[in-house]
Design an enzyme around this catalytic site. Structure first.
Site, PDB file in Angstrom:
ATOM      1  CE  LYS A 246      -3.216   2.002   2.724  1.00 46.19           C
ATOM      2  NZ  LYS A 246      -3.811   2.372   4.106  1.00 46.19           N
ATOM      3  CG  ASP A 251      -5.855   7.606   4.689  1.00 47.71           C
ATOM      4  OD1 ASP A 251      -6.746   8.541   4.442  1.00 47.71           O
ATOM      5  OD2 ASP A 251      -6.245   6.635   5.282  1.00 47.71           O
ATOM      6  CE  LYS A 258      -6.813   8.419   8.013  1.00 45.23           C
ATOM      7  NZ  LYS A 258      -8.112   7.299   9.339  1.00 45.23           N
ATOM      8  CG  ASP A 268      -2.279   4.841   4.988  1.00 45.73           C
ATOM      9  OD1 ASP A 268      -1.976   4.092   5.537  1.00 45.73           O
ATOM     10  OD2 ASP A 268      -3.126   5.160   4.726  1.00 45.73           O
ATOM     11  CG  ASP A 327     -10.250   6.735   6.537  1.00 49.68           C
ATOM     12  OD1 ASP A 327      -8.856   6.688   6.040  1.00 49.68           O
ATOM     13  OD2 ASP A 327     -10.394   7.618   7.948  1.00 49.68           O
ATOM     14  CD  GLU A 329      -7.013   5.263   2.207  1.00 48.43           C
ATOM     15  OE1 GLU A 329      -7.384   5.245   3.538  1.00 48.43           O
ATOM     16  OE2 GLU A 329      -5.721   4.756   2.683  1.00 48.43           O
ATOM     17  NE  ARG A 331     -11.072  -1.133   3.563  1.00 53.33           N
ATOM     18  CZ  ARG A 331     -11.195  -1.649   4.895  1.00 53.33           C
ATOM     19  NH1 ARG A 331     -12.466  -2.403   4.163  1.00 53.33           N
ATOM     20  NH2 ARG A 331     -10.398  -1.092   5.761  1.00 53.33           N
TER      21      ARG A 331
END
Ligand code: BES
Ligand code: ZN
Ligand code: ZN
Length: 477
Positions: A246, A251, A258, A268, A327, A329, A331
């Site tokens: 990833k 993020d 968030k 991230d 959020d 994201e 995956r």
């Protein structure tokens, strides 16, 4: 820098590092070395203690290891010597390695020494260069055994991990998707692996719809990085491993912005960074395997062009995805990474690695990553590899019962159950959906272990978790 083997220390001028296992505090036998005698009441090898003496032109630095010590602690002890005892170090170091050390211990010592050169103050105006990084630095091995190959390996491991400390710790206004793509291209050239980068337009043409849904809301153009390594020498019956990491450079949560923890979200891309570091290390070690690695790099940002909750997007696999939460994201970009890898390269083994869920942090804290796989061989090998080097992981289930969490009314799947339970498991079930029932796939959720607190800084920073683990796993296959 140079590495040497030396037979005597009589005229040595520099610093001599002497690791010492713990003896008895009240022992009447002093610790003796090269004519020096240290009474046990002054120093007896207790862990996290040291003792320094100057004699002739040398500083003798005795380093306590405790009665016995594991790989990770040994590495940390030497990282600490290297980063915190700088006043006692210089560009000529002798490392005393008694025969009782095995190769793994020597590797840990040397890796630790080099990791100690890391300076988190990237943007400080008064930076001092660590003596080990000076061009005239010499590491002299004082030992009966030939540890030279192990030393070289320890240095390679540290070099890859240091690169990843940089990538993860540098701020997101430096480390953009383009920065990562460029890093991959330059590193591929230097170490010997091929790199292909799909920019926004190329990704659109390739129909990487889930990847682009995340990346399109940012000023920083998303980059889909594909790397291929094959060893220089011909290997009969070569194994082919696929890696996906990833690479979210920041993020914000997207429009589901968030409300806590955003400050740390430059980490991230740590899964992607682990894959980058592993590629460098695998190529540097010339491992006899074939590796295809994919790092979808994107920023999950807030913008008029951002994807929105309830959007239905179309992934590379052809499956549609209902967006419940922007959020979730990671995956999405991994789904396209996995599909692209399997469709175009068909590797025998697949591992993905990602700072995927807060839920995995809730479960395992900061000590252990969550492991998901239906393949017992991979599960065992990954855990054994992790235990050897102190990068631990522990399994969680992928049972059918959790499948309903990602069932959508409008699309083939949805990206979040909408319920605040079993988050790491439903995220893994979502990824599994895109693995085309691959028999040898594993997913590592490293949200708790990629970025953490320790004795080396005041705030959270990179751990390079995964660089060595992935490489070790591939070595052990
Ligand atoms: N990047 C986060 C996960 C994360 C949490 C990484 C803590 C590092 C430390 C991920 O993209 C995320 O936001 N996950 C959400 C998913 C939820 C909205 C379904 C989470 O875990 O809360
Ligand atoms: Zn997120
Ligand atoms: Zn994320």
């Amino acid at each position: 820098m140079k590495t040497n083997t030396i037979q005597n220390l009589d005229n040595f001028s520099g610093t001599i590092l002497i690791p010492v296992f713990e003896t008895y505090e009240k022992s009447i036998v002093p610790i003796s070395f090269n004519g020096l005698e240290i009474p046990a009441k002054v120093f007896y090898g207790k862990k996290d203690t040291h003792y320094a003496v100057e004699q002739n032109n040398a500083i003798y630095l005795f380093i306590g290891l405790g009665e016995k010590i594991d790989y990770k602690s040994l590495k940390t002890v030497f990282r600490s010597v290297s980063s915190k005892q700088k006043d006692k170090l210089n560009t000529n170091i002798a490392l005393v390695l008694p025969e009782q050390f095995d190769d793994n211990q020597v590797e840990a010592i040397v890796s630790g020494l080099f990791l100690g050169t890391y300076d988190l103050g990237h943007f400080k105006s008064d930076k001092k260069i660590h003596p080990f990084l000076e061009s005239d630095f010499v590491l002299n091995l004082f030992s009966e055994k030939d540890y030279l190959p192990t030393i070289k390996k320890g240095i390679k491991i540290a070099k890859a991990q240091l690169e990843i400390y940089n990538l993860v710790d540098l701020p997101p206004n430096n480390v953009t998707p383009k920065y990562l793509a460029k890093w991959a291209q330059e590193t591929g050239k230097k170490y010997g692996f091929d790199v292909e980068v799909l920019d926004f337009e190329a990704s659109k043409k390739a129909k990487l719809g889930a990847f682009l849904a995340v990346g399109k809301g940012s000023e920083n153009e998303p980059q889909f990085v594909i790397m291929n390594y094959t060893p220089k020498e011909n290997v009969a019956k070569i194994k082919h491993i696929g890696l996906v990491g990833k690479g979210i450079t920041f993020d914000t949560g997207g429009l589901n912005i968030k409300t806590s923890g955003m400050l740390h979200m430059k980490c991230d891309m740590a899964g992607g960074a682990a894959v980058f570091g592993a590629m460098q290390l695998i190529a540097d070690l010339q491992l006899p395997v074939k590796v295809t690695a994919i790092v979808p790099c994107a920023e999950n940002s807030v913008d008029a062009k951002s994807f929105v909750p309830s959007d239905v997007i179309h992934s590379y696999s052809g499956h549609s995805i209902e967006i419940i939460d922007t959020d979730a994201e990671g995956r999405l970009v991994l789904a396209d990474g996995l599909s692209y890898l399997i469709t175009n390269y068909k590797p025998e083994y697949i591992i993905d690695i990602a700072t995927l869920t807060g839920s995995s942090v809730g479960t395992f804290g900061y000590e252990c990553a969550a492991l998901f796989t239906n393949n017992d061989e991979i599960s065992k090998k990954l855990q054994e590899s992790g235990d050897e080097i102190g990068e631990r992981l522990w399994p969680l289930p992928l049972w059918e019962a959790y499948k309903s969490d990602i069932e959508s009314d409008i699309a083939d799947v949805k990206n979040y159950s909408g319920k605040p339970v079993a988050g790491a498991i439903s995220a893994a079930k979502f990824l599994e959906y895109f693995t085309q029932e691959h028999p040898a796939w594993a997913h590592l959720d490293i949200a708790g272990v990629a970025f953490g607190d320790d004795e080396f800084a005041k705030s959270k920073h990179a751990t390079a978790y995964g660089v060595h683990l992935l490489t070790k796993f591939i070595e052990n296959l």
